[in-house]
Design an enzyme around this catalytic site. Sequence first.
Site, PDB file in Angstrom:
ATOM      1  N   HIS A 105       3.388   1.982   2.126  1.00  0.00           N
ATOM      2  CA  HIS A 105       3.923   2.455   3.394  1.00  0.00           C
ATOM      3  C   HIS A 105       5.427   2.249   3.471  1.00  0.00           C
ATOM      4  O   HIS A 105       5.972   1.304   2.912  1.00  0.00           O
ATOM      5  CB  HIS A 105       3.198   1.809   4.593  1.00  0.00           C
ATOM      6  CG  HIS A 105       3.545   0.391   4.873  1.00  0.00           C
ATOM      7  ND1 HIS A 105       2.648  -0.641   4.706  1.00  0.00           N
ATOM      8  CD2 HIS A 105       4.681  -0.199   5.324  1.00  0.00           C
ATOM      9  CE1 HIS A 105       3.198  -1.780   5.051  1.00  0.00           C
ATOM     10  NE2 HIS A 105       4.459  -1.544   5.420  1.00  0.00           N
ATOM     11  N   ASN A 132       0.819  -1.214   0.000  1.00  0.00           N
ATOM     12  CA  ASN A 132       0.000   0.000   0.000  1.00  0.00           C
ATOM     13  C   ASN A 132       0.853   1.265   0.000  1.00  0.00           C
ATOM     14  O   ASN A 132       0.339   2.369   0.172  1.00  0.00           O
ATOM     15  CB  ASN A 132      -0.967   0.005   1.188  1.00  0.00           C
ATOM     16  CG  ASN A 132      -0.245  -0.011   2.529  1.00  0.00           C
ATOM     17  OD1 ASN A 132       0.992   0.031   2.602  1.00  0.00           O
ATOM     18  ND2 ASN A 132      -1.015  -0.064   3.615  1.00  0.00           N
TER      19      ASN A 132
END
Length: 240
Positions: A137, A135
Amino acid sequence: MVVKICKDYDAMSRVAANIFAAQIITKPGSVLGFATGSTPEGTYKELVKMYKEGLISFKGVTSFNLDEYVGITRSNDQSYYYFMHHHLFDHVDINESNVNIPNTGGNLQDECMDYERRIKAAGGIDLQIVGIGNNGHIGFNEPCDNFVENTNVVELQQRTIEANARFFDSIEDVPTKAVTMGIGTIMRAKKVVLVASGEGKADIIRDIVKGKITPMAPASVLRFHNDVTVIVDRAAASML
């Protein structure tokens, strides 16, 4: 942002390790930022090999880790304290007193502020390695509405918990919180190396290299950094 595409994971790991070795040789008292996860393991393996061959020494190195889980002890084999010692620190000559990993056993807010103070007192991070989540991160800075400045306590998103469940006996055992360097902390490092491998990372590598710079893809902010190198294998680079 410089992107280096390597033929495979082993080649990617050697390229990243060579950057760290050059940093240590050039400045034996370097402050190095380390990350955990499966992707940097190969880099650490290469660094241990270089140390055993007498090419580098960690005696003068100070280290700061990106993050640590909340809710498990340092002796737990899934703690990042355990990971770093198992894969790197126990195999080189680093001074244990120079090893810094967030201590999540006490007051978390105090630890976050103290971690920032220790980084500043050390002169800042010379070279920081980061992996990247599916995602986007980096550290445990999850997609959100803004880039978080400093070391902070974060609630892990379900997608991250599910991705990390493979390391635990069950998903219920995966911690739901962590202490992580903030985006600002990472961006203050003088140099940043991002490593990624495999087709599963191809989408997010494309997004952070060519897409919008947005806190919904936290690693995209690295495009604003003065000295960042993205090192990927061919599979992770397949959508560039």
